[in-house]
Design a protein around this motif. Structure first.
Motif, short mmCIF file in Angstrom:
data_model
loop_
_atom_site.label_atom_id
_atom_site.label_comp_id
_atom_site.label_asym_id
_atom_site.label_seq_id
_atom_site.Cartn_x
_atom_site.Cartn_y
_atom_site.Cartn_z
N TRP A 16 -1.65 10.67 9.92
CA TRP A 16 -2.88 11.27 9.42
C TRP A 16 -2.81 11.46 7.92
O TRP A 16 -1.77 11.79 7.36
CB TRP A 16 -3.10 12.66 10.03
N CYS A 17 -3.95 11.29 7.26
CA CYS A 17 -4.16 11.85 5.93
C CYS A 17 -5.23 12.91 6.10
O CYS A 17 -6.39 12.60 6.39
CB CYS A 17 -4.60 10.79 4.93
N HIS A 18 -4.81 14.16 5.96
CA HIS A 18 -5.74 15.25 6.24
C HIS A 18 -6.82 15.38 5.17
O HIS A 18 -7.91 15.87 5.44
CB HIS A 18 -4.96 16.57 6.37
N ASP A 19 -6.51 14.92 3.97
CA ASP A 19 -7.52 14.99 2.91
C ASP A 19 -8.69 14.06 3.20
O ASP A 19 -9.83 14.40 2.97
CB ASP A 19 -6.88 14.63 1.57
N CYS A 20 -8.37 12.88 3.70
CA CYS A 20 -9.40 11.85 3.89
C CYS A 20 -9.83 11.72 5.35
O CYS A 20 -10.74 10.97 5.66
CB CYS A 20 -8.90 10.49 3.40
N GLN A 21 -9.16 12.46 6.24
CA GLN A 21 -9.44 12.33 7.67
C GLN A 21 -9.19 10.91 8.16
O GLN A 21 -9.84 10.42 9.08
CB GLN A 21 -10.89 12.74 7.97
N GLY A 75 0.83 4.23 3.92
CA GLY A 75 0.01 4.89 2.90
C GLY A 75 -1.42 5.02 3.39
O GLY A 75 -1.91 4.19 4.15
N CYS A 76 -2.08 6.07 2.97
CA CYS A 76 -3.47 6.26 3.35
C CYS A 76 -4.33 5.15 2.73
O CYS A 76 -4.21 4.86 1.55
CB CYS A 76 -3.94 7.62 2.85
N PRO A 77 -5.17 4.53 3.54
CA PRO A 77 -6.01 3.44 3.01
C PRO A 77 -7.04 3.92 2.01
O PRO A 77 -7.58 3.12 1.25
CB PRO A 77 -6.68 2.88 4.28
N SER A 78 -7.30 5.21 1.98
CA SER A 78 -8.32 5.73 1.06
C SER A 78 -7.71 6.22 -0.25
O SER A 78 -8.18 5.87 -1.33
CB SER A 78 -9.09 6.88 1.71
N CYS A 79 -6.64 7.04 -0.17
CA CYS A 79 -6.10 7.65 -1.39
C CYS A 79 -4.70 7.14 -1.72
O CYS A 79 -4.21 7.36 -2.81
CB CYS A 79 -6.09 9.17 -1.28
N GLY A 80 -4.04 6.45 -0.77
CA GLY A 80 -2.73 5.87 -1.05
C GLY A 80 -1.58 6.83 -0.86
O GLY A 80 -0.43 6.43 -0.99
ZN LIG Z 1 -5.95 9.95 1.99
#
Ligand SMILES: [Zn+2]
Length: 74
Positions: free
Chosen positions: A33-38, A53-58
């Motif tokens: 999970w990336c909790h910032d970006c859901q 890595g998060c696909p949105s924020c990395g």
């Molecule tokens: Zn993220």
């Protein structure tokens, strides 16, 4: 005498079939999970080792076990 061996074969066959489908249905143990970006990626969809890595924020994603799977109920 022949009857006894027949019963044993049937019993063994039914014992084996009861284990089927329970474990192999879903090998996923949880998800990242990336909790910032859901954002959420299942562990079975992640290639290679380590958290992706998060696909949105990395940022590095956080692993979270799915509930009810091999967890202690106490
Ligand atoms: Zn993220």
């Amino acid at each position: 005498m022949g009857l006894l061996s027949t019963i044993t074969e049937v019993f063994e066959a039914s014992t084996q079939s009861t284990n089927r489908g329970d474990i192999t249905q879903n090998e996923s143990e949880g998800a990242y999970w990336c909790h910032d970006c859901q954002e959420r990626i299942r562990d079975v969809d992640v290639e290679g080792e380590g958290p992706p890595g998060c696909p949105s924020c990395g940022d590095e994603m956080e692993f979270e076990r799915s509930k009810g799977t091999a967890s202690c109920a106490c």
